[in-house]
Design an enzyme around this catalytic site. Structure first.
Site, short mmCIF file in Angstrom:
data_model
loop_
_atom_site.label_atom_id
_atom_site.label_comp_id
_atom_site.label_asym_id
_atom_site.label_seq_id
_atom_site.Cartn_x
_atom_site.Cartn_y
_atom_site.Cartn_z
N CYS A 121 0.50 -1.11 0.13
CA CYS A 121 -0.05 -0.15 -0.29
C CYS A 121 0.83 1.29 0.30
CB CYS A 121 -0.61 -0.02 1.35
SG CYS A 121 -1.51 -1.43 1.76
N LYS A 166 15.12 -13.56 -11.21
CA LYS A 166 14.29 -12.50 -12.44
C LYS A 166 13.62 -13.15 -13.22
CE LYS A 166 15.16 -9.56 -10.35
NZ LYS A 166 15.56 -9.07 -9.39
C1 AGP Z 1 13.20 -8.68 -6.28
O1 AGP Z 1 13.22 -8.64 -7.75
C2 AGP Z 1 12.20 -8.72 -5.25
N1 AGP Z 1 10.92 -7.87 -5.75
C3 AGP Z 1 12.53 -9.79 -4.09
O2 AGP Z 1 12.94 -10.53 -4.08
C4 AGP Z 1 13.09 -8.61 -3.35
O3 AGP Z 1 14.73 -8.41 -3.28
C5 AGP Z 1 12.58 -8.73 -1.49
O4 AGP Z 1 11.64 -8.33 -1.69
C6 AGP Z 1 13.57 -7.87 -0.58
O5 AGP Z 1 13.22 -6.58 -1.09
P1 AGP Z 1 14.34 -5.27 0.06
O6 AGP Z 1 15.48 -5.74 -0.60
O7 AGP Z 1 13.39 -4.35 -0.02
O8 AGP Z 1 14.49 -6.22 1.49
#
Ligand code: AGP
Length: 607
Positions: free
Chosen positions: A2, A484
């Site tokens: 959100c 990815k």
């Molecule tokens: C990566 O492409 C993701 N969307 C996801 O795995 C992300 O790295 C993970 O949620 C951690 O997020 P943060 O680095 O903001 O803590």
């Protein structure tokens, strides 16, 4: 997840709120809404689905007028995504409207209490209790009613509230969910995220847990949990609107992939002195000799960066290093104490599991070092020490420059720490620093593969399931390359330690199956090549990523992408780039919503 935003000033709030919500779209959401304090009370508009639906509704409602308002993009947690559950929520008497990020854990208890007083609830959300309780507590004093209300809330919240009785005034409050105030001239703002504000102001104030802000067009006052007025520092944002916009690229993800040379420079250059010394000002009081073990924890790609960091730290510092996903570590009662350094990694700085893992580690006496991109975020504040990646805003849900800057900063930390712990020779230290300095240029050369990677994506995009294999650093990159591809193209893929395939998974190799073989960790190249031969013998097609000048690989693989040579410990920073581009082009060919993949959110603030 959100996003919230708010505006009070002299201009119509509607377009400003809708612009803010568009900028928050990247966080992930499934409905949106705005409320303004109009001439005759509070008006609301809500829409299920995209912000563009809300914009259409707004354009069809010419009398939606008001110079003070709040907006929200909702990622459903309590109740399905529909117009009733979408925020803002209005109190039964119509006097207050609220937007909320976070989760109110004791909402059921508050709701049944209020229902006993005859208050009727419209939605299934936890949020509605905030506004109903506020109206119940109100006796003419907006601030007092809010303070009384938030004192009852358990869980996490960043909220913005407007009142029919107090035109022009917004109250905002925060606990364990990010909230920023934006300062203008004759107008002021709030948002959960700087990207929603950057079009309007560069001067912001970060709110801390337990604080309340009273926002009017003329100024902003801050109060602590007991209602005492407090002073707060203003922070000037250095990046401009273009940094949060696509600048001609079709997607934020492609823009952010292409930005990596500059992002790496921003991470590296301020921390290198005389081209041979790593200076980490932020860590000048950190005594590395105190620690006999290191734990790394994070989620998703940040965890994959941690897997690379584990290899570099162990190689250079010769202390045991573990890397573990935060969602497991937080519940595992890990063995650690005051001699443990915990490195947490997060792009957003707001990931709920990572924050919980930090709290668990702190309770055991560990020292917390955070590697974070978003300045002033919860993780940055919670840590004992913080190194910022300074990668600039990352909007695409799939992290790219976030990941590479985390890896390089971990490498810089490892070299620095090895220097402090005297586990590295001067020659090796200087050689690594020199290689680190050259990473931006090498990343640029890896990006020059763009059109060749696109051809590879065209060749292989119809594969419904594939494998990424590698050893050591290459395996760590395989984890990230596979994630990815999965998250943006929805194609199943698996990352495997190349030597492990023969213990079961090789049964899935069949004619035509694509195997992406990562071959840049040259110390184990011969071993990886024999794994390539094993899958080729079973009919697999192999796309290899190897170092420039590696001729042998051309005899083994069907297709090869070559990247610039770098130190074995720094391989992931360069090797991941063609895999990011591969995922991007495959997703594009398959018609996927690249920047906002289904079911995902940029900042995962719930468990
Ligand atoms: C990566 O492409 C993701 N969307 C996801 O795995 C992300 O790295 C993970 O949620 C951690 O997020 P943060 O680095 O903001 O803590």
């Amino acid at each position: 997840m959100c996003g919230i935003t708010g505006y009070t000033g002299v201009n119509q709030a509607g377009p400003i709120l809708l612009d803010g919500l568009k900028r928050l779209e990247y966080r992930g959401y499934d409905s949106a809404g705005i409320a303004v304090r109009g001439d005759d009370g509070i008006k609301m508009l809500k829409a299920t689905g995209k912000v563009s639906h809300l914009v259409e509704k707004y354009n069809e409602t010419p009398d939606f007028l008001g110079v003070c308002g709040i907006g929200h993009t909702r990622w459903a947690t309590h109740g399905i995504p529909n117009d009733t559950n979408a925020h803002p929520h209005l109190s039964a008497d119509g006097k207050f409207a609220v937007v909320h990020n976070g989760i109110i854990e004791n909402f059921a208890e508050i709701r049944s209490e209020l229902q006993k007083y005859g208050i009727e609830f419209k939605s299934e959300t936890d949020t509605e209790v905030i506004v109903q309780l506020l109206a119940y507590n109100y006796n003419g004093n907006f601030k007092l009613a809010l303070m009384k209300t938030i004192a009852r809330l358990e869980g996490s919240y960043a909220i913005g509230v407007i009142s029919a009785d107090h035109p022009g005034t917004i109250y905002a409050a925060k606990l364990s969910s990010p909230l920023i105030i934006g300062l203008g001239i004759g107008e002021n703002f709030f948002a959960s995220d700087i990207t929603a504000l950057v079009n309007n102001t560069k001067n912001v104030i970060d709110m801390d847990d337990g604080e309340v802000a009273e926002i009017t067009p003329d100024g902003v006052k801050f109060f602590d949990h007991a209602g005492r007025e407090i002073n707060k520092d203003i922070r000037h944002i250095t990046w401009d609107v273009a940094a949060a916009e696509k600048s001609g690229y079709e997607h934020f993800m492609l823009k952010e992939i292409m930005e990596q040379p500059q992002a790496l420079k921003a991470t590296i250059e301020p921390r290198v002195k005389d081209a041979e010394e790593i200076v980490l000002e932020e860590l000048k009081n950190l005594d590395m000799k105190r620690f006999n073990r290191i734990h790394i924890t994070a989620c998703g790609s940040a965890y994959h960066a941690g897997c690379v960091g584990r290899g570099i730290l162990e190689a250079l510092c010769r202390v045991p290093v573990e890397a573990e996903v935060a969602s497991e570590l937080r519940y595992r009662d890990p063995i650690m104490d005051a001699k443990t350094l915990v490195i947490v990694i997060s792009q957003s700085g707001e990931t709920a599991d990572t924050i919980a893992a930090m709290k668990e580690c702190r309770s055991k006496g560990a020292t917390l070092l955070a590697i974070v991109n978003v300045v002033g975020s919860s993780i940055a504040k919670l840590a004992d020490y913080c190194l910022y990646t300074w990668a600039g805003p990352e909007i695409a849900v799939a992290t790219t420059k976030g990941y590479t800057t985390q890896v390089v900063l971990l490498a810089m930390f490892a070299v620095w720490a090895a220097g402090e712990m005297k586990t590295i020779s001067r020659g090796a230290y200087i050689s690594l620093v020199k290689d680190i300095i050259r990473l931006p240029e090498r990343a640029q050369r890896a990006l020059d593969l763009n059109s060749r990677v696109k051809t590879m994506a065209e060749r292989y995009n119809s594969n419904s399931s594939l494998f990424f294999i590698g050893r050591n650093m290459d395996y760590a990159v395989a984890l990230e390359g596979s994630l990815k591809l999965k998250e943006i193209s929805y194609i199943h893929s698996e990352a495997y330690a190349a030597g492990e395939l023969k213990h079961g998974t090789i049964a899935l190799i069949e004619p035509g199956r694509l195997v992406v073989a990562l071959c840049c960790y040259e110390k184990l190249l011969d071993k990886t090549i024999s794994n390539i031969q094993q899958v080729k013998a079973r009919g697999a097609r192999v796309l290899a990523v190897a170092h420039e000048g590696n001729r042998s690989i051309f005899r083994e693989a069907d297709d090869v992408l070559t990247v610039p040579v770098t130190d074995p410990l720094l391989v992931p920073v360069i090797e991941i780039i063609p895999l990011q581009l591969f995922a991007y082009y495959v997703a594009k060919l398959n018609g996927c919503d690249i920047d906002k993949p289904k079911n995902l959110a940029k900042s995962v603030t719930v468990e």
